[in-house]
Design a protein around this motif. Structure first.
Motif, PDB file in Angstrom:
ATOM      1  N   HIS A  49      57.311  13.745  24.001  1.00  0.00           N
ATOM      2  CA  HIS A  49      56.180  14.443  23.384  1.00  0.00           C
ATOM      3  C   HIS A  49      55.737  15.611  24.256  1.00  0.00           C
ATOM      4  O   HIS A  49      55.458  16.709  23.752  1.00  0.00           O
ATOM      5  N   LEU A  50      55.694  15.391  25.563  1.00  0.00           N
ATOM      6  CA  LEU A  50      55.261  16.434  26.488  1.00  0.00           C
ATOM      7  C   LEU A  50      56.201  17.638  26.442  1.00  0.00           C
ATOM      8  O   LEU A  50      55.759  18.785  26.382  1.00  0.00           O
ATOM      9  N   GLU A  51      57.506  17.391  26.450  1.00  0.00           N
ATOM     10  CA  GLU A  51      58.477  18.483  26.405  1.00  0.00           C
ATOM     11  C   GLU A  51      58.406  19.232  25.075  1.00  0.00           C
ATOM     12  O   GLU A  51      58.519  20.463  25.033  1.00  0.00           O
ATOM     13  N   ALA A  52      58.226  18.482  23.987  1.00  0.00           N
ATOM     14  CA  ALA A  52      58.132  19.117  22.672  1.00  0.00           C
ATOM     15  C   ALA A  52      56.844  19.929  22.538  1.00  0.00           C
ATOM     16  O   ALA A  52      56.849  21.051  22.004  1.00  0.00           O
ATOM     17  N   GLU A  53      55.739  19.384  23.015  1.00  0.00           N
ATOM     18  CA  GLU A  53      54.444  20.078  22.919  1.00  0.00           C
ATOM     19  C   GLU A  53      54.469  21.368  23.731  1.00  0.00           C
ATOM     20  O   GLU A  53      54.015  22.422  23.260  1.00  0.00           O
ATOM     21  N   SER A  54      55.016  21.301  24.939  1.00  0.00           N
ATOM     22  CA  SER A  54      55.089  22.489  25.783  1.00  0.00           C
ATOM     23  C   SER A  54      55.996  23.545  25.150  1.00  0.00           C
ATOM     24  O   SER A  54      55.666  24.739  25.129  1.00  0.00           O
ATOM     25  N   THR A  55      57.119  23.108  24.599  1.00  0.00           N
ATOM     26  CA  THR A  55      58.050  24.037  23.954  1.00  0.00           C
ATOM     27  C   THR A  55      57.402  24.748  22.769  1.00  0.00           C
ATOM     28  O   THR A  55      57.463  25.979  22.655  1.00  0.00           O
ATOM     29  N   THR A  56      56.768  23.986  21.888  1.00  0.00           N
ATOM     30  CA  THR A  56      56.181  24.608  20.697  1.00  0.00           C
ATOM     31  C   THR A  56      55.007  25.512  21.060  1.00  0.00           C
ATOM     32  O   THR A  56      54.821  26.571  20.447  1.00  0.00           O
ATOM     33  N   ARG A  57      54.237  25.120  22.051  1.00  0.00           N
ATOM     34  CA  ARG A  57      53.098  25.952  22.455  1.00  0.00           C
ATOM     35  C   ARG A  57      53.584  27.298  22.995  1.00  0.00           C
ATOM     36  O   ARG A  57      53.040  28.355  22.640  1.00  0.00           O
ATOM     37  N   LEU A  58      54.608  27.278  23.845  1.00  0.00           N
ATOM     38  CA  LEU A  58      55.107  28.535  24.395  1.00  0.00           C
ATOM     39  C   LEU A  58      55.846  29.363  23.346  1.00  0.00           C
ATOM     40  O   LEU A  58      55.803  30.595  23.391  1.00  0.00           O
ATOM     41  N   LEU A  59      56.505  28.721  22.395  1.00  0.00           N
ATOM     42  CA  LEU A  59      57.117  29.463  21.286  1.00  0.00           C
ATOM     43  C   LEU A  59      56.042  30.212  20.507  1.00  0.00           C
ATOM     44  O   LEU A  59      56.212  31.392  20.153  1.00  0.00           O
ATOM     45  N   ARG A  60      54.941  29.537  20.248  1.00  0.00           N
ATOM     46  CA  ARG A  60      53.843  30.148  19.482  1.00  0.00           C
ATOM     47  C   ARG A  60      53.230  31.312  20.254  1.00  0.00           C
ATOM     48  O   ARG A  60      52.863  32.333  19.656  1.00  0.00           O
ATOM     49  N   GLU A  61      53.112  31.156  21.563  1.00  0.00           N
ATOM     50  CA  GLU A  61      52.514  32.212  22.369  1.00  0.00           C
ATOM     51  C   GLU A  61      53.419  33.442  22.484  1.00  0.00           C
ATOM     52  O   GLU A  61      52.933  34.576  22.563  1.00  0.00           O
ATOM     53  N   ARG A  62      54.733  33.225  22.460  1.00  0.00           N
ATOM     54  CA  ARG A  62      55.673  34.303  22.762  1.00  0.00           C
ATOM     55  C   ARG A  62      56.233  35.014  21.531  1.00  0.00           C
ATOM     56  O   ARG A  62      56.572  36.198  21.616  1.00  0.00           O
ATOM     57  N   TYR A  63      56.361  34.283  20.406  1.00  0.00           N
ATOM     58  CA  TYR A  63      57.133  34.832  19.296  1.00  0.00           C
ATOM     59  C   TYR A  63      56.343  34.831  17.989  1.00  0.00           C
ATOM     60  O   TYR A  63      55.520  33.954  17.751  1.00  0.00           O
TER      61      TYR A  63
END
Length: 410
Positions: free
Chosen positions: A364-378
């Motif tokens: 969950h932690l890896e998925a949450e961090s990934t989606t949050r940074l995707l949203r911030e960057r793209y």
């Protein structure tokens, strides 16, 4: 229309592995059905010989077997007799399972996993920097999804950063996702066990000398004590192996499946951009819709009847968690990705009963961090080519190739 002929012994065909859900539908009303042959994690296709198994495909049958740990043992005689290391917890029964899980539960307690968030965020950001290029097609399975979970495991065990590719190779070999020879598979297993035996020994020596040590998860395995009980050296080594192969491989497929949801369902991505609080709903429905874990074996400890099946003591039973996730009696319209499923948390991708996955908070932690940074960057995630679902093993459902394009923000 009559359903096309399909039998349980055909579940290992490549086209079934790529998209098993329609084939589960063809067999579900026969569940439990006998005659499936496949390999547990770590065993050697071409060397070991699996026994025929009963297949559980509907939600009720899967949950009955997974819950009844007294009637269905998790000990795997095929794995125990092979050259593969036996996994911790996954292949243990009570009372030993109870003892080991008490310690492991303290190691994986939510507060400890949450404390890892800053370092995981750094690894996510660095991996995106390494592998993603704005406005150009990227196969996320070839790099980011393959390597981020391995880099996380390297950090958690205090390993040299350059060993991230070794972790990836060990995981895919053990979890049967790599189409390699039995000799290569055995070589990777031996290499992984030899490394962890030496690495754990050195870490324990450093701790005894009072030195500062890297690797928060390994440190926890060594130091954690419950009711005066600690893990032995051999148990620590095998916990390292278990966490490495399961954590790296399953999470790799999950991240790929999650990015595929964003690319293939643009409305889901757009809603997430506007409402980041939707992450948990997206996370759970992806676990149901594209959950990597498909099945695990159990062995009957007594004669028992489930439905019309008279299962005998010693029979193998395959719990198809992926099929349970698509049971229309529990999840109506299972082929639709829905964010408003009130029972989404009933998905079985983390197992069920006493063997429910302890590493779920880390995924969950890896998925949450990934989606949050995707949203911030793209701004957008677009499909940029044909997807290719892996067809080597029915242990996990996931992508071999997942080409997308990340569109930068203006």
């Amino acid at each position: 229309m009559t359903k096309p002929a399909f039998s349980v012994d055909q579940l290992t065909r490549p086209e079934v592995i790529r998209n098993p859900y329609p084939y589960y539908d063809l067999l579900r009303d026969q569940s439990p059905v006998f005659g499936y042959r496949d390999y547990p994690p770590g065993t050697m296709p071409g060397v070991d010989e699996p026994k025929p198994a009963w297949v559980m495909l509907d939600f009720d049958d899967v949950s009955k077997v997974a819950w009844d740990h007294e009637s269905f043992s998790s000990r795997d005689s095929l794995q125990e007799s092979s050259s593969a290391p036996t996994l911790m917890l996954v292949n243990h029964d009570r009372p030993e399972h109870t003892r080991l899980r008490k310690i492991a539960a303290k190691v994986f307690q939510p507060s400890s996993i949450k404390a890892l968030a800053p370092e995981v965020d750094k690894l996510v950001a660095a991996s995106m920097d390494d592998f993603f290029t704005v406005d150009r097609p990227v196969d996320v399975m070839a790099d980011y999804c393959a390597m981020l979970p391995s880099r996380v495991m390297v950090y958690l065990f205090g390993m040299p950063a350059k060993m991230d590719r070794d972790v990836r190779n060990w995981a895919t070999a053990f979890m049967l996702s790599a189409d390699i020879s039995a000799e290569e598979r055995q070589s990777y297993n031996r290499e992984a066990m030899a490394f962890f035996e030496q690495h754990v020994k050195e870490q324990m020596s450093r701790i005894e000398r009072g030195e500062e040590t890297q690797g928060p998860l390994l440190n926890a395995f060594i130091r954690t004590e419950v009711d005066g009980d600690k893990l032995s050296f051999d148990e620590i080594v095998r916990f390292c192996m278990t966490a490495t192969v399961a954590g790296a491989e399953t999470t790799s497929f999950y991240l790929g499946n999650l990015i595929a949801v964003f690319a293939d369902f643009p409305d889901i991505w757009n809603r997430f951009v506007e409402e980041p609080a939707l992450f948990d709903a997206i996370y759970k429905e992806t676990l149901r819709f594209h959950g990597p874990p498909q099945r695990l074996f159990r062995v009957a400890t007594r004669d028992i009847t489930i439905g019309s099946a008279d299962i005998k003591r010693g029979d193998w039973v395959a719990c198809f968690f992926g099929a349970a996730n698509y049971d229309p009696e529990v999840f109506p319209e299972p082929y639709e990705f829905k964010l408003n499923r009130k029972n989404a948390s009933r998905h079985m991708s983390f197992g069920y009963g006493i063997h429910r996955c302890l590493g779920a908070p880390l995924a969950h932690l890896e998925a949450e961090s990934t989606t949050r940074l995707l949203r911030e960057r793209y701004k957008k995630i677009e499909r940029s080519g044909e997807v290719d679902w892996q067809d080597v093993s029915l242990l996990n459902h996931g992508l071999a190739s997942n080409p997308v394009t990340f569109r930068g923000k203006d």
